[in-house]
Design a protein around this motif. Structure first.
Motif, short mmCIF file in Angstrom:
data_model
loop_
_atom_site.label_atom_id
_atom_site.label_comp_id
_atom_site.label_asym_id
_atom_site.label_seq_id
_atom_site.Cartn_x
_atom_site.Cartn_y
_atom_site.Cartn_z
N PHE A 102 0.83 -1.20 0.00
CA PHE A 102 0.00 0.00 0.00
C PHE A 102 0.86 1.25 0.00
O PHE A 102 2.02 1.22 0.42
N ASP A 103 0.26 2.34 -0.44
CA ASP A 103 0.97 3.62 -0.33
C ASP A 103 1.27 3.95 1.13
O ASP A 103 2.28 4.57 1.44
N ILE A 104 0.35 3.52 2.02
CA ILE A 104 0.57 3.84 3.44
C ILE A 104 1.44 2.79 4.15
O ILE A 104 1.60 2.84 5.37
N SER A 105 1.99 1.81 3.36
CA SER A 105 2.90 0.82 3.98
C SER A 105 4.22 1.48 4.34
O SER A 105 4.96 1.02 5.19
N GLU A 106 4.54 2.55 3.64
CA GLU A 106 5.78 3.27 3.91
C GLU A 106 5.44 4.75 4.01
O GLU A 106 4.95 5.33 3.04
N ARG A 115 -9.93 10.77 3.02
CA ARG A 115 -10.16 10.53 1.60
C ARG A 115 -9.54 11.69 0.81
O ARG A 115 -9.73 12.86 1.14
N THR A 116 -8.81 11.32 -0.27
CA THR A 116 -8.20 12.37 -1.11
C THR A 116 -9.07 12.58 -2.36
O THR A 116 -10.04 11.85 -2.59
N SER A 117 -8.63 13.50 -3.17
CA SER A 117 -9.46 13.86 -4.34
C SER A 117 -9.56 12.72 -5.36
O SER A 117 -10.54 12.62 -6.10
N ASN A 118 -8.54 11.81 -5.40
CA ASN A 118 -8.61 10.72 -6.39
C ASN A 118 -9.40 9.51 -5.87
O ASN A 118 -9.44 8.47 -6.50
N GLY A 119 -10.01 9.63 -4.72
CA GLY A 119 -10.87 8.55 -4.19
C GLY A 119 -10.16 7.62 -3.23
O GLY A 119 -10.81 6.88 -2.49
N PHE A 120 -8.83 7.62 -3.24
CA PHE A 120 -8.08 6.77 -2.29
C PHE A 120 -7.92 7.49 -0.96
O PHE A 120 -7.96 8.72 -0.91
N TRP A 121 -7.69 6.72 0.08
CA TRP A 121 -7.50 7.31 1.41
C TRP A 121 -6.00 7.39 1.70
O TRP A 121 -5.26 6.48 1.35
N ASP A 122 -5.60 8.45 2.33
CA ASP A 122 -4.16 8.64 2.58
C ASP A 122 -3.93 9.14 4.01
O ASP A 122 -4.84 9.67 4.65
N VAL A 123 -2.69 8.97 4.46
CA VAL A 123 -2.36 9.30 5.85
C VAL A 123 -2.24 10.83 6.04
O VAL A 123 -1.70 11.52 5.18
#
Lengths: 437, 187
Positions: free
Chosen positions: B63-67, B91-99
């Motif tokens: 995942f992007d949030i793995s690192e 939730r970010t603008s592209n629909g994915f959730w980020d830290v």
């Protein structure tokens, strides 16, 4: 083959015992028949059953790992749960129909299918949490089966699972000293003792030792003891285990479960190994022990001395054995604290002395394994000395020549002593036999 | 002398198999609870196909949030290996959730964000590697390889998760290029 040779030996021995009047001739047939009945051949169906259970268990795990998506999650779950229930129903049926020889195999299979269920659930729901936890969960379930149904095969499986779980935690996740091992191990060891299952007691001992030695560097750091203090404590612990192993075996103590000899053998093997390796490795001397380690060392030493005197009173040790054992013990403990004692030739001579004493003592006790261990240690030490002194051939050759002459003299002296003792004892023995008759 | 308590073998056998079944049922129940009542989020991922000895093929999910960068999100925390870690995701603008922030304890809930619990796998001077217990998507070989192939073609792959109020995550489906292509059945 082993059974046949045992039968032949027993027949031969019985002949001698009948001649000596120790066994009535009419009883020899019954003794031989009993030995034949108790032979390992009666265990063959049970052993083959366990092998079958291992294959079936492998088949079930492979079925899970194939991840067959044509079958719904629920069906797969129910199928494996039903398989687990089926094994337990079969065990009840086996018990009722007196097919006990397959009981252990089916219980083993039941425990394996319990593990397969855990694997399946982790697969179905994509669980990728700390995976050794799955092994621990499996081990706990297997221990429950052992506890409820007094199964030996599942206890062996539980030990395998506990060791795998701890090994992964230690090697892959660097979790050490891995304390959670101890309570789980204690339950498994307790069950081994409760079932009077010698093989599992061996597994308990070996698994504990593996945990202890894999974590020793961290245990030292954790305890705050110096290398010398730890070394001294380990040597004392092994010496004490050796002496109490001998005492337990001789007293036929119910506590020992016949494990006394094994404890003595494990302890002496450990001692021979440690003393051997620490003459090869350079020891860092840290001076005399601090207060707390000193108190522990003194406490252990008192227990050791007490054990030695119990061994003397039980006639396991004669006066020479007692003096030699205490002498060797003192030397091996002090050599962790006094650098001057670590001279190569001095240590080598003491080590060889220990192996020779063990050889003689083992021979007196009819303890073949102890004799073999002593011989191996003797051989290793001689080889080490040869390698260490290669290049100073004169010294080496003098050492070996002198050593050889000494040993041959010792052999001669011992044989003469034995013959003398036999000559002086025979008339007494015959007199006492006459009185008895 | 008191007689030792005798429990028939069949009673003991049924008891132990019931206990084992309950334990397995609890394991399934925990997952079902998250999957049915957890908050749904989507994480961006890159799958790779390896094989597990027992559980078969799977796509390893990175995942992007793995690192996560340590400096930006953890200004004052000194994490060690195997420490628990809590991430606030939005939730970010592209629909994915980020830290958005990293904590060493479970923080207060805030509307529009979820908290996911992880374990520190390794620490570096500038970043943290974190595991969430959802890094493996078990699937037959062909499906696992297909997932891996998608990443090579630079197609955006998302994993739909359900997050429990305690921060535990469970995989509930897959998303490719913004479209849900697979929903995990409960049973």
């Amino acid at each position: 083959m082993l059974n046949k040779s045992y039968q032949q030996r027993l027949e031969h021995d019985l002949e001698g015992w009948v001649k000596n009047g120790w066994v009535d001739r009419q009883n020899t047939g019954a003794i031989l028949a009993d030995a034949a009945r108790g032979s390992s051949s009666t265990k063959i169906p049970a052993i083959i059953g366990i092998l079958g259970a291992i294959l079936l268990a492998a088949g079930v795990v492979l079925f899970v790992s194939a991840n067959w998506q044509e079958i719904s999650k629920l069906t797969r779950l129910l199928l494996l749960l039903a398989a687990m229930w089926f094994t337990f129903v079969v065990t009840v049926w086996l018990k009722r129909t007196s097919h006990d020889y397959l009981l252990e195999a089916i219980l083993f299979l039941g425990a394996a299918i319990f593990g397969a269920n855990i694997i399946l659930i982790a697969q179905l729901y994509h669980i990728d949490n700390h995976y050794p936890d799955g092994l621990l969960f499996w081990a706990v379930g297997t221990l429950l089966i052992t506890l409820f149904l007094r199964s030996r095969a599942t206890l062996v499986l539980a030990f395998c699972l506990i060791v795998s779980w701890a090994s992964i935690e230690i090697l892959e996740f660097a979790q050490h000293p891995f304390w959670p091992f101890l309570p789980v191990w204690l339950i498994a060891a307790g069950l081994a003792y409760w079932l009077s299952f010698r093989f599992a007691i061996h597994l308990a001992f070996l698994s504990f030792m593996a945990w202890f030695f894999s974590s020793i560097d961290l245990l030292i750091k954790w305890s705050g003891f110096s290398d010398s203090e730890t070394g001294g404590l380990i040597v004392l612990f092994l010496l004490t285990s050796f002496i109490y192993g001998l005492v337990m075996e001789r007293k036929n103590s119910p506590l020992s479960l016949g494990f006394g000899d094994a404890l003595a053998h494990y302890a002496i093997s450990g001692l021979l190994l440690i003393v051997f390796f620490f003459q090869v490795e350079t020891i860092e001397f840290d001076g005399w022990p601090a207060t707390l380690p000193f108190v522990i060392l003194a406490g252990f030493a008192a227990v050791l001395v007490l054990g030695t005197f119990i061994a003397r009173s039980q006639k396991i040790f004669n006066l020479t054995d007692t003096a030699l054992f205490l002498g060797f013990s003192t030397w091996f403990i002090l050599s962790w604290f006094i650098p001057a004692l670590n001279h190569l030739w001095l240590q080598a001579a003491i080590y060889l002395g220990l192996t020779i004493w063990l050889l003689i003592f083992g021979q007196k006790q009819y303890d073949k394994l102890l004799v073999i261990l002593a011989l191996i240690a003797f051989g290793c030490q001689v080889f080490y000395l040869y390698m260490e002194t290669l290049g100073t051939l004169l010294d080496t050759s003098v050492f070996f020549l002198l050593g050889g002459v000494l040993l041959i003299s010792l052999a001669l002296g011992l044989e003469m002593l034995r013959r003398y003792l036999e000559r002086t004892r025979d008339p007494q023995d015959s007199r006492s036999q006459e009185v008895a008759s | 002398m008191k007689k030792p308590l005798f429990i028939p073998f069949w009673v003991r056998a049924v008891t132990v198999v019931l206990v084992l079944t309950l334990a397995l049922g609890f394991m399934v129940g925990e997952r079902l609870k998250i999957l049915t009542s957890g908050t749904e989020i989507v994480l961006k991922t890159k799958p790779v196909d390896p094989r597990d000895f027992f559980r078969g093929h799977y796509a390893r999910l990175n995942f992007d949030i793995s690192e996560i960068p340590k400096v930006a999100n953890t200004p004052s925390m000194d994490f060690k290996r195997n420490d628990p870690v809590f991430l606030r995701l939005k939730r970010t603008s592209n629909g994915f959730w980020d830290v958005v922030y990293v904590y060493d304890h479970y923080p207060e809930q805030q509307p529009g964000s979820v908290i996911i619990r992880g374990t520190v796998k390794s620490t570096y001077s500038t970043k943290l590697r974190i595991r969430y217990g959802i890094e493996r998507y078990f699937a037959p070989k062909a499906q696992a390889l297909k997932l891996e192939g998608l990443t090579r073609k630079e197609i955006e792959v998302g994993v739909i998760l359900r997050i429990s109020p305690k921060g535990e995550a469970a995989i509930s489906g897959l998303m490719i290029e913004g479209k849900k292509i697979h929903e995990e059945p409960l049973f």
